[in-house]
Write an enzyme that holds these catalytic residues in place. Structure first.
Site, PDB file in Angstrom:
ATOM      1  N   ASN B 404      -9.236  -4.243  -5.406  1.00 55.44           N
ATOM      2  CA  ASN B 404      -7.888  -4.651  -5.030  1.00 55.44           C
ATOM      3  C   ASN B 404      -7.370  -3.807  -3.873  1.00 55.44           C
ATOM      4  O   ASN B 404      -7.273  -4.282  -2.741  1.00 55.44           O
ATOM      5  CB  ASN B 404      -6.959  -4.562  -6.251  1.00 55.44           C
ATOM      6  CG  ASN B 404      -5.550  -5.053  -5.929  1.00 55.44           C
ATOM      7  OD1 ASN B 404      -5.269  -5.457  -4.810  1.00 55.44           O
ATOM      8  ND2 ASN B 404      -4.668  -5.006  -6.895  1.00 55.44           N
ATOM      9  N   ASP B 405      -7.067  -2.539  -4.154  1.00 54.45           N
ATOM     10  CA  ASP B 405      -6.473  -1.694  -3.116  1.00 54.45           C
ATOM     11  C   ASP B 405      -7.332  -1.632  -1.856  1.00 54.45           C
ATOM     12  O   ASP B 405      -6.804  -1.574  -0.752  1.00 54.45           O
ATOM     13  CB  ASP B 405      -6.260  -0.272  -3.654  1.00 54.45           C
ATOM     14  CG  ASP B 405      -5.160  -0.239  -4.715  1.00 54.45           C
ATOM     15  OD1 ASP B 405      -4.322  -1.148  -4.715  1.00 54.45           O
ATOM     16  OD2 ASP B 405      -5.166   0.697  -5.530  1.00 54.45           O
ATOM     17  N   VAL B 406      -8.648  -1.673  -2.014  1.00 52.25           N
ATOM     18  CA  VAL B 406      -9.530  -1.533  -0.850  1.00 52.25           C
ATOM     19  C   VAL B 406      -9.545  -2.783   0.021  1.00 52.25           C
ATOM     20  O   VAL B 406     -10.200  -2.820   1.050  1.00 52.25           O
ATOM     21  CB  VAL B 406     -10.972  -1.169  -1.265  1.00 52.25           C
ATOM     22  CG1 VAL B 406     -11.008   0.155  -1.992  1.00 52.25           C
ATOM     23  CG2 VAL B 406     -11.618  -2.254  -2.093  1.00 52.25           C
ATOM     24  N   THR B 407      -8.819  -3.841  -0.410  1.00 55.62           N
ATOM     25  CA  THR B 407      -8.735  -5.049   0.410  1.00 55.62           C
ATOM     26  C   THR B 407      -7.309  -5.302   0.878  1.00 55.62           C
ATOM     27  O   THR B 407      -7.016  -6.342   1.440  1.00 55.62           O
ATOM     28  CB  THR B 407      -9.168  -6.288  -0.405  1.00 55.62           C
ATOM     29  OG1 THR B 407      -8.221  -6.483  -1.479  1.00 55.62           O
ATOM     30  CG2 THR B 407     -10.554  -6.128  -0.979  1.00 55.62           C
ATOM     31  N   ALA B 446      -2.953   1.848  -7.048  1.00 52.46           N
ATOM     32  CA  ALA B 446      -1.902   2.505  -6.286  1.00 52.46           C
ATOM     33  C   ALA B 446      -0.535   1.903  -6.590  1.00 52.46           C
ATOM     34  O   ALA B 446       0.486   2.369  -6.099  1.00 52.46           O
ATOM     35  CB  ALA B 446      -2.196   2.406  -4.791  1.00 52.46           C
TER      36      ALA B 446
END
Lengths: 103, 481
Positions: B404-407, B446
């Site tokens: 999630n956060d990495v995209t 996050a």
């Protein structure tokens, strides 16, 4: 060996480590952690000395048992660390070259 | 304490040096998968050499020693065969704790029987410089031990992965750390300590166990890649400090290698999150309350497009290129095998399939790569962030599974976002984004909402990752032709 020679080895080894580790491919970072964990168990050398010396010197009884316990813990790491690294590395395979079908 | 310890004979010094060199070669082998197995063998030979040399130098009490090696080795071997690849992060954390504890035990043994280690002066007192090394080694070992135990508990889910924030924790940690340093100094010059007496050694040890716990409990689950790398580094420094005490080249070289390895990995992980090492260590990121940048938004559910496994199968069958982006969610649901099957089926239909890995995807460096390798995905189909990111613009489908956060493109645009500046995988540039997520409720670690969910070109696949992929596989098998 005097302190300064040992320090020299240490500092140079830090630099060797720095360059060697940057050359490790990111895909193998997990095996890197497993194998560094296995080799840091070289601390077993200290545990072996304590365990061996305790058997011959008086008053080394407690020291001997601490050493033996250290040998057990470090051995778990050595055998476990190298074996699990080997297991992981055996899984990394290249694309089989035989079917040149797609694209 | 009469017995004089003979200087280590030259052959043994050379043998230890050779062991150190073999360990360097073990790490060097990891520069590519082809050379890695030979590298690992070098490591094993180096270890056998170091152990054999030590036993030859000190051939007493062998029966007990061999028994101890057999017990420990047997346990380690069995664990290594049985452990699941998804459990690798907690295994590594557990192993780190053992190195830490072994360092503590060696330090205590040397303190109680310094004559055996050749670190006494003419009066039988422990040399001051040895006391500093011993104090540091025991302290770092104890921190590695208790810190790794906490990391192990968090990673294995036996303890909540969310940060535990003690009031005044920074003051506590700095105070304890200063205490350890000051006491180690006093320890070096205290006459009683030199004779192996007095409580100083044990106070240093106790404080170090405590700070290991208080340092790690405020750090949240997704920061674990940094923590585990840092503890890896500490275990190396502990071995190096003990190497100084024992004047052993193999230990010093290894300690330096492992210490710098862990430090480099911590640096790579921090950089991949655009966070400073200090801010990770300070902890508290990703606390349940959401903290700084909790999901902004008006509380109204924004519209999004949901799809089914059949829709996803249809879209991918008709695509030319698919890039799969795995994350921690894939590991949790063990979806890697089903995912590889899906990739194979698509490839049979002439679709080009690649995998894109963000450096901090998962719970430890390289976590996703190992899982994909386990599922028989060839490593030359798996690409790192920098190598593949430019390809999302031309690809038909980005298939995000459990990441999630990495995209999250807010990392590029929203300066107030807690993840601002973090390099991300540009999945939003693909013609279609298929996003597997358990539900629309939760936001990423996050605590930031991801605009990709609501984009026109995104189809949300709301289900357990493994089930969804299995259903897509079924659809590909049945619907295709």
């Amino acid at each position: 060996m005097d302190f300064l020679s040992i320090l020299s080895i240490f500092v140079l080894a830090v630099f060797v480590g720095y360059y060697v580790v940057w050359s490790v491919t990111p895909a193998l970072h997990t095996p890197l952690m497993a194998v560094t964990n296995a080799i840091s168990s070289v601390i077993i050398v200290g545990a072996l000395i304590a365990a061996a010396a305790g058997a011959i010197t008086d008053g080394g009884g407690l020291s001997q048992w601490l050493g033996l316990l250290g040998v057990v813990l470090a051995s778990v790491n050595i055998f476990g660390g190298f074996a699990v690294t080997r297991r992981m590395l055996a899984m990394y395979k290249k694309k089989e070259k035989k079917p040149a079908a797609s694209k | 304490m009469e017995h004089a310890v003979a200087a280590t004979p030259a052959w043994a010094v050379l043998a230890y040096l050779a062991a150190g060199v073999l360990f360097i070669l073990a790490l060097r082998g990891l520069s590519s998968p082809e050379s890695s197995q030979a590298g690992n063998r070098n490591g094993m030979i180096g270890m056998a050499l170091a152990v054999g040399t030590t036993l030859a130098l000190h051939p007493t009490g062998l029966l007990l020693i061999i028994g101890a090696i057999a017990i420990g080795g047997g346990i380690g071997w069995v664990i290594a065969q049985r452990i699941q690849m998804t459990a690798m992060p907690e295994l590594v954390a557990g192993f780190h704790s053992l190195v830490g504890m072994a360092a503590v035990l060696v330090g205590c043994a040397a303190y109680l029987n310094p004559g055996a280690f050749g670190i006494t002066d003419a009066t039988g007192a422990i040399l001051a410089v040895s006391r500093v090394e011993m104090g540091l080694g025991v302290a770092i070992g104890a921190i590695t031990f208790s810190g790794s135990i906490i990391a192990f508990l968090k990673l294995s889910g036996r303890m909540s992965g969310s940060p535990i924030l003690l009031p005044g924790r920074h003051i506590i940690n700095l105070g304890v750390l200063a205490g350890i340093i000051v006491l180690t100094g006093v320890f070096a010059f205290d006459a009683a300590a030199g004779m192996g007496q007095g409580p100083l050694m044990w106070i240093i040890l106790g404080l170090s166990f405590i700070i290991g716990v208080t340092l790690i409990i405020p750090i949240g689950g997704a920061d674990m890649p940094v923590v585990i790398s840092m503890l890896n580094s500490y275990s190396g420094w502990a071995a190096a400090a003990m190497g100084f005490t024992l004047q052993n080249t193999a230990m010093i070289i290894t300690g330096a290698l492992v210490g710098s390895s862990g430090a480099i990995l911590s640096y790579i992980m921090c950089k991949a999150m655009n966070r400073s090492f200090i801010s990770v260590i300070a902890g508290g990121f990703g606390a349940d309350s959401g903290g700084a940048g909790a999901a902004k938004g008006d509380g109204v559910q924004k519209p999004f497009k949901a799809g089914s496994a059949d829709d996803a199968a249809f879209i991918m069958q008709n695509a030319e290129t698919v890039i799969i982006v795995p994350g921690y969610g894939m590991a949790v649901s063990q979806a890697q095998h089903a995912l590889r099957e899906m990739g194979d089926l698509l490839r049979k239909e002439g679709v080009s399939v690649k995998y894109a890995i963000h450096p901090v995807a998962g719970r430890m460096p390289g976590h996703m790569n190992v899982l994909l390798a386990e599922a028989n995905v060839p490593y030359d189909e798996v690409f790192e962030l920098d190598d593949i990111n430019s390809e999302f613009g031309q690809c038909d489908v980005a298939f995000v599974i459990g990441a999630n956060d990495v995209t999250n493109p807010l990392a590029k645009t929203d300066k107030t976002s807690p993840i601002y500046g973090m390099p991300i995988l540009d999945v939003e540039k693909a013609k279609t984004v298929l996003f597997i997520k358990r539900s629309m409720g939760g936001v990423g670690y996050a605590g930031v909402d991801n605009p990709v969910f609501y984009a026109d070109n995104t189809m949300m696949l709301l289900a357990d990752a493994k089930k969804m992929v299995e259903n897509i596989v079924k659809a590909l098998n049945g619907g295709g032709h």
